[in-house]
Design a protein around this motif. Structure first.
Motif, short mmCIF file in Angstrom:
data_model
loop_
_atom_site.label_atom_id
_atom_site.label_comp_id
_atom_site.label_asym_id
_atom_site.label_seq_id
_atom_site.Cartn_x
_atom_site.Cartn_y
_atom_site.Cartn_z
N GLN A 168 0.72 72.11 0.18
CA GLN A 168 -0.08 70.92 -0.05
C GLN A 168 0.36 70.27 -1.36
N LEU A 169 0.52 68.96 -1.33
CA LEU A 169 0.91 68.19 -2.50
C LEU A 169 -0.22 67.23 -2.86
N VAL A 170 -0.68 67.32 -4.09
CA VAL A 170 -1.77 66.46 -4.54
C VAL A 170 -1.28 65.63 -5.71
N GLU A 171 -1.30 64.32 -5.53
CA GLU A 171 -0.81 63.40 -6.56
C GLU A 171 -1.98 62.86 -7.38
N SER A 172 -1.68 62.48 -8.59
CA SER A 172 -2.67 61.83 -9.44
C SER A 172 -1.93 60.98 -10.47
N GLY A 173 -2.69 60.07 -11.09
CA GLY A 173 -2.13 59.31 -12.20
C GLY A 173 -1.81 57.85 -11.91
N GLY A 174 -1.98 57.42 -10.68
CA GLY A 174 -1.72 56.01 -10.38
C GLY A 174 -2.80 55.12 -10.99
N GLY A 175 -2.58 53.81 -10.89
CA GLY A 175 -3.57 52.89 -11.40
C GLY A 175 -3.00 51.51 -11.63
N LEU A 176 -3.75 50.71 -12.36
CA LEU A 176 -3.36 49.33 -12.67
C LEU A 176 -2.93 49.26 -14.13
N VAL A 177 -1.79 48.63 -14.35
CA VAL A 177 -1.27 48.52 -15.71
C VAL A 177 -0.57 47.17 -15.85
N GLN A 178 -0.54 46.65 -17.05
CA GLN A 178 0.16 45.39 -17.29
C GLN A 178 1.67 45.64 -17.42
N ALA A 179 2.42 44.63 -17.13
CA ALA A 179 3.88 44.72 -17.29
C ALA A 179 4.22 45.17 -18.70
N GLY A 180 5.17 46.09 -18.78
CA GLY A 180 5.55 46.66 -20.07
C GLY A 180 4.81 47.93 -20.42
N GLY A 181 3.78 48.23 -19.66
CA GLY A 181 2.98 49.41 -19.92
C GLY A 181 3.57 50.67 -19.32
N SER A 182 2.82 51.76 -19.42
CA SER A 182 3.28 53.06 -18.97
C SER A 182 2.22 53.75 -18.13
N LEU A 183 2.68 54.58 -17.22
CA LEU A 183 1.83 55.46 -16.43
C LEU A 183 2.56 56.79 -16.25
N ARG A 184 1.78 57.84 -16.05
CA ARG A 184 2.37 59.14 -15.77
C ARG A 184 1.76 59.67 -14.48
N LEU A 185 2.60 59.92 -13.50
CA LEU A 185 2.17 60.49 -12.24
C LEU A 185 2.37 62.00 -12.26
N TYR B 70 6.27 65.74 -12.59
CA TYR B 70 5.72 64.59 -13.29
C TYR B 70 6.70 63.42 -13.21
N LEU B 71 6.15 62.24 -13.25
CA LEU B 71 6.99 61.04 -13.33
C LEU B 71 6.42 60.17 -14.45
N GLN B 72 7.12 60.13 -15.56
CA GLN B 72 6.74 59.27 -16.66
C GLN B 72 7.38 57.91 -16.43
N MET B 73 6.56 56.89 -16.33
CA MET B 73 7.05 55.54 -16.03
C MET B 73 6.76 54.64 -17.22
N ASN B 74 7.81 54.17 -17.85
CA ASN B 74 7.69 53.27 -19.01
C ASN B 74 8.27 51.90 -18.66
N SER B 75 7.93 50.93 -19.48
CA SER B 75 8.44 49.56 -19.30
C SER B 75 8.25 49.10 -17.86
N LEU B 76 7.07 49.30 -17.35
CA LEU B 76 6.80 48.98 -15.95
C LEU B 76 6.92 47.49 -15.69
N LYS B 77 7.38 47.17 -14.48
CA LYS B 77 7.58 45.80 -14.05
C LYS B 77 6.74 45.53 -12.81
N PRO B 78 6.40 44.29 -12.55
CA PRO B 78 5.64 43.98 -11.33
C PRO B 78 6.32 44.50 -10.06
N GLU B 79 7.63 44.52 -10.05
CA GLU B 79 8.34 45.01 -8.86
C GLU B 79 8.26 46.52 -8.69
N ASP B 80 7.67 47.22 -9.65
CA ASP B 80 7.40 48.65 -9.49
C ASP B 80 6.12 48.90 -8.70
#
Length: 121
Positions: A3-20, A79-89
């Protein structure tokens, strides 16, 4: 069964960061390659980043230099550290694991339920 359980998604402004995060659970399994795919509306699912049991990584060209995948084998978590996020992400991000059942030595492919990442401009 894994079983794979994901977490960490959400809404962020362009240029921001999220960690999945993606935590794998089950019995008698060994994960070889684990990683992340994403699917935007109207588009095919595409690979984002993968990491092997030995730590080798592979990234889609579109995320190189911005995203970092890492793995904690003791916790069976990726983990997936996502920096400098863009709308196309913006997409639903899915965790995927290629695992071996140690009892049967059969190889299986597992998917998480997905987590939404939305990047506003």
């Amino acid at each position: 069964q894994v079983q794979l359980v994901e977490s960490g998604g959400g809404l962020v402004q362009a240029g921001g960061s999220l960690r999945l995060s993606c935590a794998a659970s089950g019995s008698s399994f060994s994960i070889n390659v684990i990683g992340w795919y994403r699917q935007a509306p109207g588009k095919q699912r595409e690979v984002v980043a993968l990491i092997s049991s030995g730590g080798s990584t592979n990234y889609a060209d579109s995320v190189k230099g911005r995203f970092t995948i890492s793995r904690d084998n003791a916790k069976n978590t990726v983990y997936l550290q996502m920096n400098s996020l863009k709308p196309e992400d913006t997409a639903v991000y899915y965790c995927n694991a290629a695992a071996v059942n140690l009892a049967t030595m059969g190889a299986y492919d597992y998917w998480g339920q997905g987590t939404q990442v939305t990047v506003s401009s």
